[in-house]
Design a protein around this motif. Sequence first.
Motif, PDB file in Angstrom:
ATOM      1  N   PHE A 101     -63.957  11.266-101.366  1.00 39.50           N
ATOM      2  CA  PHE A 101     -64.622  12.045-102.598  1.00 39.50           C
ATOM      3  C   PHE A 101     -65.665  13.293-102.455  1.00 39.50           C
ATOM      4  CE2 PHE A 101     -65.705  12.225-106.938  1.00 39.50           C
ATOM      5  CZ  PHE A 101     -67.181  12.273-107.025  1.00 39.50           C
ATOM      6  N   LYS A 102     -65.208  14.118-103.183  1.00 42.16           N
ATOM      7  CA  LYS A 102     -66.313  15.457-103.211  1.00 42.16           C
ATOM      8  C   LYS A 102     -66.565  15.996-104.516  1.00 42.16           C
ATOM      9  CE  LYS A 102     -66.933  15.666 -98.401  1.00 42.16           C
ATOM     10  NZ  LYS A 102     -66.561  14.160 -98.187  1.00 42.16           N
ATOM     11  N   LYS A 103     -67.684  16.966-104.564  1.00 42.43           N
ATOM     12  CA  LYS A 103     -67.933  17.664-105.793  1.00 42.43           C
ATOM     13  C   LYS A 103     -68.136  19.120-105.181  1.00 42.43           C
ATOM     14  CE  LYS A 103     -70.184  13.936-108.339  1.00 42.43           C
ATOM     15  NZ  LYS A 103     -69.838  14.403-109.839  1.00 42.43           N
ATOM     16  N   GLN A 104     -67.486  20.161-106.296  1.00 44.23           N
ATOM     17  CA  GLN A 104     -67.658  21.539-105.932  1.00 44.23           C
ATOM     18  C   GLN A 104     -68.280  22.145-107.133  1.00 44.23           C
ATOM     19  OE1 GLN A 104     -67.787  21.826-102.796  1.00 44.23           O
ATOM     20  NE2 GLN A 104     -66.445  20.264-102.047  1.00 44.23           N
ATOM     21  N   PHE A 105     -69.027  23.313-107.036  1.00 40.50           N
ATOM     22  CA  PHE A 105     -69.116  23.946-108.395  1.00 40.50           C
ATOM     23  C   PHE A 105     -68.040  25.076-108.691  1.00 40.50           C
ATOM     24  CE2 PHE A 105     -73.492  22.393-108.131  1.00 40.50           C
ATOM     25  CZ  PHE A 105     -73.911  22.792-106.808  1.00 40.50           C
ATOM     26  N   LEU A 106     -67.886  25.160-110.146  1.00 37.79           N
ATOM     27  CA  LEU A 106     -66.806  25.927-110.621  1.00 37.79           C
ATOM     28  C   LEU A 106     -67.330  26.869-111.604  1.00 37.79           C
ATOM     29  CD1 LEU A 106     -63.870  26.712-111.159  1.00 37.79           C
ATOM     30  CD2 LEU A 106     -63.836  24.868-112.838  1.00 37.79           C
ATOM     31  N   ASN A 107     -66.963  28.427-111.323  1.00 37.23           N
ATOM     32  CA  ASN A 107     -67.467  29.043-112.163  1.00 37.23           C
ATOM     33  C   ASN A 107     -65.927  30.163-112.727  1.00 37.23           C
ATOM     34  OD1 ASN A 107     -69.916  28.972-110.508  1.00 37.23           O
ATOM     35  ND2 ASN A 107     -70.458  30.534-112.341  1.00 37.23           N
ATOM     36  N   VAL A 108     -66.256  30.383-113.912  1.00 42.69           N
ATOM     37  CA  VAL A 108     -64.847  31.357-114.413  1.00 42.69           C
ATOM     38  C   VAL A 108     -65.282  32.329-115.004  1.00 42.69           C
ATOM     39  CG1 VAL A 108     -63.147  31.091-116.206  1.00 42.69           C
ATOM     40  CG2 VAL A 108     -63.636  28.971-114.927  1.00 42.69           C
ATOM     41  N   ASN A 109     -65.275  33.642-114.473  1.00 41.66           N
ATOM     42  CA  ASN A 109     -65.865  34.767-114.943  1.00 41.66           C
ATOM     43  C   ASN A 109     -67.520  34.618-114.723  1.00 41.66           C
ATOM     44  OD1 ASN A 109     -63.519  36.075-115.303  1.00 41.66           O
ATOM     45  ND2 ASN A 109     -63.196  35.168-117.221  1.00 41.66           N
ATOM     46  N   THR A 110     -68.020  34.946-115.955  1.00 41.53           N
ATOM     47  CA  THR A 110     -69.488  34.830-115.761  1.00 41.53           C
ATOM     48  C   THR A 110     -70.194  33.471-116.031  1.00 41.53           C
ATOM     49  OG1 THR A 110     -69.784  35.771-117.901  1.00 41.53           O
ATOM     50  CG2 THR A 110     -69.764  37.603-116.208  1.00 41.53           C
ATOM     51  N   SER A 111     -69.198  32.349-116.444  1.00 41.63           N
ATOM     52  CA  SER A 111     -69.767  31.360-116.802  1.00 41.63           C
ATOM     53  C   SER A 111     -69.613  30.197-115.952  1.00 41.63           C
ATOM     54  CB  SER A 111     -68.879  30.826-118.180  1.00 41.63           C
ATOM     55  OG  SER A 111     -68.845  31.756-119.147  1.00 41.63           O
ATOM     56  N   TYR A 112     -70.801  29.649-115.728  1.00 43.56           N
ATOM     57  CA  TYR A 112     -70.562  28.380-114.728  1.00 43.56           C
ATOM     58  C   TYR A 112     -70.146  27.035-115.683  1.00 43.56           C
ATOM     59  CZ  TYR A 112     -72.690  24.333-112.580  1.00 43.56           C
ATOM     60  OH  TYR A 112     -72.911  23.031-111.860  1.00 43.56           O
ATOM     61  N   ILE A 113     -69.262  26.447-115.028  1.00 45.69           N
ATOM     62  CA  ILE A 113     -68.258  25.371-115.812  1.00 45.69           C
ATOM     63  C   ILE A 113     -68.998  23.986-115.440  1.00 45.69           C
ATOM     64  CG2 ILE A 113     -66.128  24.263-116.245  1.00 45.69           C
ATOM     65  CD1 ILE A 113     -66.192  27.435-117.167  1.00 45.69           C
ATOM     66  N   GLY A 114     -69.581  23.998-114.265  1.00 50.37           N
ATOM     67  CA  GLY A 114     -70.003  22.645-113.785  1.00 50.37           C
ATOM     68  C   GLY A 114     -69.713  22.105-112.520  1.00 50.37           C
ATOM     69  N   GLU A 115     -70.247  21.370-112.264  1.00 54.98           N
ATOM     70  CA  GLU A 115     -69.681  20.633-110.700  1.00 54.98           C
ATOM     71  C   GLU A 115     -68.412  19.527-111.075  1.00 54.98           C
ATOM     72  OE1 GLU A 115     -72.802  17.829-109.013  1.00 54.98           O
ATOM     73  OE2 GLU A 115     -72.468  18.902-107.149  1.00 54.98           O
ATOM     74  N   ILE A 116     -67.501  19.992-110.332  1.00 60.36           N
ATOM     75  CA  ILE A 116     -66.322  19.410-110.502  1.00 60.36           C
ATOM     76  C   ILE A 116     -66.023  18.208-109.339  1.00 60.36           C
ATOM     77  CG2 ILE A 116     -63.735  19.996-110.813  1.00 60.36           C
ATOM     78  CD1 ILE A 116     -65.724  21.164-112.926  1.00 60.36           C
ATOM     79  N   ASP A 117     -65.248  17.162-109.849  1.00 58.58           N
ATOM     80  CA  ASP A 117     -65.086  16.120-109.027  1.00 58.58           C
ATOM     81  C   ASP A 117     -63.609  16.197-108.244  1.00 58.58           C
ATOM     82  OD1 ASP A 117     -66.386  13.384-111.071  1.00 58.58           O
ATOM     83  OD2 ASP A 117     -67.094  14.749-109.897  1.00 58.58           O
ATOM     84  N   PHE A 118     -63.455  16.105-107.169  1.00 54.79           N
ATOM     85  CA  PHE A 118     -62.283  16.008-106.350  1.00 54.79           C
ATOM     86  C   PHE A 118     -61.953  14.671-105.553  1.00 54.79           C
ATOM     87  CE2 PHE A 118     -60.633  20.194-106.970  1.00 54.79           C
ATOM     88  CZ  PHE A 118     -61.773  21.038-107.404  1.00 54.79           C
ATOM     89  N   ASN A 119     -61.160  13.975-106.233  1.00 56.76           N
ATOM     90  CA  ASN A 119     -60.909  12.588-105.485  1.00 56.76           C
ATOM     91  C   ASN A 119     -59.729  12.120-105.201  1.00 56.76           C
ATOM     92  OD1 ASN A 119     -60.005  12.093-108.135  1.00 56.76           O
ATOM     93  ND2 ASN A 119     -61.959  10.916-108.758  1.00 56.76           N
ATOM     94  N   GLY A 120     -59.171  10.930-104.891  1.00 59.03           N
ATOM     95  CA  GLY A 120     -58.094  10.686-104.273  1.00 59.03           C
ATOM     96  C   GLY A 120     -57.927  10.246-103.223  1.00 59.03           C
ATOM     97  N   PRO A 121     -56.563   9.814-102.657  1.00 60.47           N
ATOM     98  CA  PRO A 121     -56.559   9.131-101.089  1.00 60.47           C
ATOM     99  C   PRO A 121     -56.949  10.310 -99.985  1.00 60.47           C
ATOM    100  CG  PRO A 121     -54.546   9.453-102.305  1.00 60.47           C
ATOM    101  CD  PRO A 121     -55.371   9.827-103.327  1.00 60.47           C
ATOM    102  N   GLN A 122     -57.299   9.826 -99.053  1.00 57.18           N
ATOM    103  CA  GLN A 122     -57.595  11.214 -98.028  1.00 57.18           C
ATOM    104  C   GLN A 122     -56.429  11.332 -97.253  1.00 57.18           C
ATOM    105  OE1 GLN A 122     -60.578   9.400 -95.073  1.00 57.18           O
ATOM    106  NE2 GLN A 122     -61.799   8.399 -96.749  1.00 57.18           N
ATOM    107  N   ASN A 123     -56.411  12.699 -96.770  1.00 58.33           N
ATOM    108  CA  ASN A 123     -55.451  13.330 -95.956  1.00 58.33           C
ATOM    109  C   ASN A 123     -54.168  13.628 -96.527  1.00 58.33           C
ATOM    110  OD1 ASN A 123     -57.125  13.691 -93.538  1.00 58.33           O
ATOM    111  ND2 ASN A 123     -56.855  11.609 -93.277  1.00 58.33           N
ATOM    112  N   THR A 124     -54.406  13.655 -98.051  1.00 57.55           N
ATOM    113  CA  THR A 124     -53.166  13.740 -98.776  1.00 57.55           C
ATOM    114  C   THR A 124     -53.115  14.840 -99.843  1.00 57.55           C
ATOM    115  OG1 THR A 124     -52.678  11.349 -98.902  1.00 57.55           O
ATOM    116  CG2 THR A 124     -51.451  12.508-100.566  1.00 57.55           C
TER     117      THR A 124
END
Length: 720
Positions: free
Chosen positions: A567-590
């Motif tokens: 499980f990891k979190k990354q920051f997301l921006n769309v144009n000039t707007s900060y959307i937030g910290e987005i979760d990326f999860n699921g099985p490893q190496n897939t």
Amino acid sequence: MKTKILINLFFLISVFSFAQRSNKPWKNGRDRETNQYNFVPSNLDLKSIRSQFEKINYNKLSNKSSPIPNPKNQTFEKANGINIAWINYGRDTGVDPNGGKNFRPNLKKFEEVMDFVSANNGNVIRWWYHTNGSTNPVFDNNQMVAKNPNFFHNDVKAILNLAQQKGLKVQICLWSFDMLKDQWAVDAVANKKLLTQNAYTKAYINNALLPLVNAIGNHPALYAWEIFNEPEGMTRRYADHWPGFLQKIEMKDIQSFINKVSGAIRKAQPKVKITNGALGFLTNVEDPEKGFWNAYTDINLIQAGGDLNGYLDFYNIHYYKWAGINGSPFHNAFDTSKIDKPTVIGEYYPDNLVLQGTPNINAKDLGKKLNENSWQGSIVWSWTDRTNTTARNNMANIISGYNSEIQNTLVADAGKDQSYNDSDNDGQERISLDGSKSSYTGSKIKSFVWKNKGKVIGTGAKINTTLPLGTHNIKLVIKNHENMTATDVVTITIEEGNAGPPVVIDEKLEAENAMILSEVEIKSDGSTSNGAYVYLKGDNGKITWGFDVPSDGDYSVNFRYNVPFGFKKQFLNVNTSYIGEIDFNGPQNTWQTKTMSLNLKAGFNTVTLTASWGYMYFDFITIKTEKSATETSNDLFLASSDVFGKKKKAFAIYPIPAKNYLTVKGSELGDKIKVFDTYGNIILESTLNLHQESIDVSGLKKGTYIIQVSNKGRQFLIKE
């Protein structure tokens, strides 16, 4: 007593059936110099012989000859290589009729030949399959072809697979005139029946030919099926003086057999090519003044055998010195008024050509000479017959020489004409253009440029563009590295139409083609969509994708990702707007997909992922809209520095990085230049008044920007 009589009767029948197989000792060759190569045309009155075929020569009754293929619609793949023609004469794959021993191909020897051809930039080898019928096909006690063993087919596949690995193709010659000669284990009577009697021909087609043809299919390494090698050698009219024959047949028998066999092949595998190897010009060129006639035109073959599918795709013609100047492809150019199909010169010796009354031709120049005379192929004779160093060097020079000539073939293909309806009644339509079938036999095409009314509308083999209502003649201009150009025009018609159901467009943007900064690395992986992905590490690693959408609104954005460390979190921006910290999860190496709904503005947008936890992989994103096609093509979203991934340019912008001035080269008068920051804001905008113009960027802060020049695409700029 009755049993003994039956046994004796069976023995007598068996002996009678196979008594006609020759007991001559096996030789790995045919003593070629004692056969047709001592054939001197002055011994024959060719005009008189031609006149004897007038009743079966229907060429004069045909209103027009078959056209030579148009390069745009059917580019003929030229052949350039050598004859093997066998490793073991008649024994490359077969069954010993005297002892039941199986003969299998020596693939190491085949590989040796293939490596030689490949090293000299050739593309075709010619190999004999049945040869003389001594071991292949298998006959029954009635001298009919029986069902052949499957290993015959597997052996041919193995040879073709090996050729494919070497980047080569194989022209498989089925039969040679040797099938009626007194050679080891040949049953000339059985072979004559196979050629001349319908029941025996059908048995061959059904039990040997079609099982093989269907097993091979349209194999990528199959160049063509060749019906005969020099079948005229089996006739009295052209080769009565050739020694060693036990049987003879007529030209009408040869034509009928070619018709029936080629028809059977074409009906079984319609995509494969079929040819025949003629003795010389005398039977494959329509030239009454020289006593030549073309026995192998479509009309002559069909009249002989009755099968409308029984015709050849191209010709093979052989040349040896007996044919003199009149019969020489080195002294006579390919002439469409005398020969109606592409023609490969399928045999000739790799020797200096010395003929009385004409300048000598050096062996090394023979391939070049054939191409100068517009013959569509060169297959020199032969690896097995010519083993000395001089001959092998000559073969190498011939292949290289012919290849150097065919490298100048540059053909533009803009694709088929297209018609579109204006799907949303806005007066224009998004269309696709495809020039990927353009060809250059020398190497890769350097550039593709698409123009509408003289203005560039895109670059690259495939583009998407928007056209207004009306008819548009789009010109494709391609260029090779020698700056040779070729052009083609495709007509695109945009018509008014009723608004129908929404068109769903799902555009893909590869991560490795996006703008990547800091702790980011491009890695290769064959399981990903384009063979690569981006490793987003820590410490402010960043990936920015740029694209257009047609209107304001919510769009589905899909992220293709992999979390090898969980499980990891990354920051997301769309144009000039900060959307937030987005979760990326699921099985490893897939590899998996995360879908988000993002609000985008009409026109240019950016989506940026910045490392928060980092340490995960991204393959691509897709932008999905149900309104109209978008310009989300990475061919238009270009990187100009290795830090951004693959280097692509649609026109010239330099220097990058820039300090005070930026040069734009190749623009059109009136083009608009826009400079965006990575959030999509326009920082600088100007109109270009010259084809090459300098832009003052001294007022920009240090950083990364995106440049757009009208519809020519975008690329990144680093300001120092």
